[in-house]
Design a protein around this motif. Structure first.
Motif, short mmCIF file in Angstrom:
data_model
loop_
_atom_site.label_atom_id
_atom_site.label_comp_id
_atom_site.label_asym_id
_atom_site.label_seq_id
_atom_site.Cartn_x
_atom_site.Cartn_y
_atom_site.Cartn_z
N VAL A 80 0.85 -1.19 0.00
CA VAL A 80 0.00 0.00 0.00
C VAL A 80 0.89 1.25 0.00
CG1 VAL A 80 -1.70 1.31 1.32
CG2 VAL A 80 -1.94 -1.17 1.10
N THR A 81 1.93 1.22 0.81
CA THR A 81 2.86 2.36 0.88
C THR A 81 3.61 2.53 -0.43
OG1 THR A 81 3.11 2.06 3.27
CG2 THR A 81 4.83 3.31 2.14
N MET A 82 4.06 1.43 -1.03
CA MET A 82 4.77 1.53 -2.31
C MET A 82 3.87 2.12 -3.38
SD MET A 82 7.56 -1.52 -2.99
CE MET A 82 6.40 -2.77 -3.37
N ARG A 83 2.60 1.72 -3.42
CA ARG A 83 1.67 2.28 -4.40
C ARG A 83 1.47 3.78 -4.16
NH1 ARG A 83 -1.14 -2.57 -3.70
NH2 ARG A 83 -2.61 -1.64 -2.26
N ALA A 84 1.33 4.15 -2.90
CA ALA A 84 1.06 5.56 -2.58
C ALA A 84 2.28 6.44 -2.84
CB ALA A 84 0.64 5.67 -1.12
N ARG A 85 3.45 5.96 -2.47
CA ARG A 85 4.66 6.77 -2.60
C ARG A 85 5.42 6.55 -3.90
NH1 ARG A 85 7.04 6.06 3.49
NH2 ARG A 85 5.35 7.16 4.54
N ARG A 86 5.10 5.45 -4.57
CA ARG A 86 5.76 5.11 -5.84
C ARG A 86 7.27 5.02 -5.67
NH1 ARG A 86 2.35 5.78 -10.26
NH2 ARG A 86 4.07 6.34 -11.61
N GLU A 87 7.69 4.39 -4.58
CA GLU A 87 9.12 4.23 -4.32
C GLU A 87 9.37 2.94 -3.56
OE1 GLU A 87 9.65 6.79 -0.21
OE2 GLU A 87 9.81 7.86 -2.11
N MET A 88 10.63 2.57 -3.46
CA MET A 88 11.01 1.33 -2.79
C MET A 88 10.71 1.39 -1.30
SD MET A 88 15.15 1.46 -2.46
CE MET A 88 15.45 2.42 -3.93
N ALA A 89 10.66 0.21 -0.71
CA ALA A 89 10.49 0.10 0.74
C ALA A 89 11.70 -0.66 1.29
CB ALA A 89 9.20 -0.64 1.06
N ARG A 90 12.10 -0.30 2.50
CA ARG A 90 13.27 -0.91 3.13
C ARG A 90 12.86 -1.65 4.40
NH1 ARG A 90 14.37 4.12 1.60
NH2 ARG A 90 16.07 4.51 0.14
N ASN A 91 13.62 -2.71 4.72
CA ASN A 91 13.46 -3.44 5.99
C ASN A 91 12.04 -3.92 6.22
OD1 ASN A 91 16.23 -2.82 6.67
ND2 ASN A 91 15.53 -0.76 7.15
N VAL A 92 11.45 -4.52 5.19
CA VAL A 92 10.04 -4.92 5.26
C VAL A 92 9.89 -6.32 5.86
CG1 VAL A 92 8.00 -5.43 3.90
CG2 VAL A 92 9.40 -3.45 3.34
N LEU A 93 10.46 -7.31 5.23
CA LEU A 93 10.32 -8.69 5.70
C LEU A 93 11.52 -9.16 6.51
CD1 LEU A 93 8.72 -10.27 2.50
CD2 LEU A 93 7.58 -9.39 4.53
N ARG A 146 23.31 4.03 -1.01
CA ARG A 146 22.33 4.80 -1.79
C ARG A 146 22.56 4.62 -3.29
NH1 ARG A 146 18.03 5.59 1.23
NH2 ARG A 146 18.59 6.43 3.22
N ASP A 147 23.82 4.54 -3.74
CA ASP A 147 24.08 4.36 -5.16
C ASP A 147 23.64 2.96 -5.62
OD1 ASP A 147 26.40 3.40 -3.65
OD2 ASP A 147 27.40 3.11 -5.58
N GLU A 148 23.77 1.96 -4.75
CA GLU A 148 23.29 0.61 -5.09
C GLU A 148 21.76 0.61 -5.18
OE1 GLU A 148 26.50 -2.42 -3.13
OE2 GLU A 148 25.14 -1.39 -1.76
N GLU A 149 21.12 1.26 -4.21
CA GLU A 149 19.66 1.36 -4.24
C GLU A 149 19.18 2.05 -5.52
OE1 GLU A 149 18.29 3.33 -0.73
OE2 GLU A 149 18.73 1.62 0.57
N ALA A 150 19.86 3.13 -5.89
CA ALA A 150 19.47 3.87 -7.10
C ALA A 150 19.67 3.01 -8.34
CB ALA A 150 20.27 5.16 -7.22
N ALA A 151 20.77 2.28 -8.42
CA ALA A 151 21.03 1.42 -9.58
C ALA A 151 20.00 0.29 -9.66
CB ALA A 151 22.44 0.86 -9.53
N LEU A 152 19.69 -0.32 -8.52
CA LEU A 152 18.68 -1.39 -8.50
C LEU A 152 17.31 -0.84 -8.88
CD1 LEU A 152 19.83 -3.29 -5.29
CD2 LEU A 152 19.71 -4.26 -7.60
N HIS A 209 16.60 1.74 -10.71
CA HIS A 209 16.60 2.05 -12.14
C HIS A 209 16.44 0.77 -12.97
CE1 HIS A 209 17.51 4.12 -15.86
NE2 HIS A 209 18.39 3.17 -16.13
N ALA A 210 17.19 -0.26 -12.62
CA ALA A 210 17.11 -1.53 -13.36
C ALA A 210 15.71 -2.13 -13.26
CB ALA A 210 18.15 -2.51 -12.82
N ILE A 211 15.13 -2.09 -12.08
CA ILE A 211 13.80 -2.66 -11.88
C ILE A 211 12.75 -1.87 -12.66
CG2 ILE A 211 12.00 -3.18 -10.17
CD1 ILE A 211 14.59 -5.01 -10.19
N ARG A 212 12.88 -0.54 -12.68
CA ARG A 212 11.96 0.28 -13.49
C ARG A 212 12.04 -0.11 -14.95
NH1 ARG A 212 13.16 4.42 -10.10
NH2 ARG A 212 14.89 5.15 -11.36
N ARG A 213 13.26 -0.28 -15.46
CA ARG A 213 13.45 -0.66 -16.87
C ARG A 213 12.86 -2.04 -17.15
NH1 ARG A 213 16.80 2.46 -20.26
NH2 ARG A 213 15.84 1.00 -21.69
#
Length: 132
Positions: free
Chosen positions: A46-59, A91-97, A99-103
């Motif tokens: 629900v949070t990812m849909r609302a914010r349109r961004e990744m989530a950390r430390n979920v499971l 942060r650079d790894e998160e950004a690269a991941l 970007h790759a997932i969006r593509r």
């Protein structure tokens, strides 16, 4: 999943795709505790849909959930497990991941559109044959 795992120093990866009200596991690499199904109303989704961004430390501490978004919907997501060395993702790894997932999400959507176009062509041909 394997390429993502290698990129993230051997962290496991799992790919989930939306199927109705749930997200079903499609493939997992080095992530033995990946859930087979995750409800779409789970708070992190629900949070990812609302914010349109990744989530950390979920499971698990150190994991990342990276959404594939089409319009306002999370059509799929990738779960990256914690890094084996226990370090957080930089942060650079998160950004690269991300970007790759969006593509990858864009490519999946393009394949769906192509599949629908082929189905339309087949139905039009069938309709023409029935009309003849």
């Amino acid at each position: 999943a394997m390429a993502l795992s290698r990129f993230a120093d051997g962290a496991g990866a799992a790919f989930y795709q939306r199927d109705g009200a749930d997200y079903d596991l499609v493939i997992a690499e080095s992530l033995p505790n990946a859930a087979l199904t995750i409800d779409a109303d789970t708070p992190f989704l629900v949070t990812m849909r609302a914010r349109r961004e990744m989530a950390r430390n979920v499971l698990a501490p150190g994991d990342l959930m990276l959404p594939m978004i089409h319009r306002a919907d999370v059509i799929a997501f990738v779960q990256m497990g914690p890094k084996p060395n226990g370090e957080p993702y930089r942060r650079d790894e998160e950004a690269a991941l991300a970007h790759a997932i969006r593509r990858i999400g864009l490519d999946i959507q393009a394949l769906r559109v192509s599949e629908l176009e082929l189905q339309n062509q087949a139905l039009a041909a069938r309709l023409d044959a029935l009309a003849a």
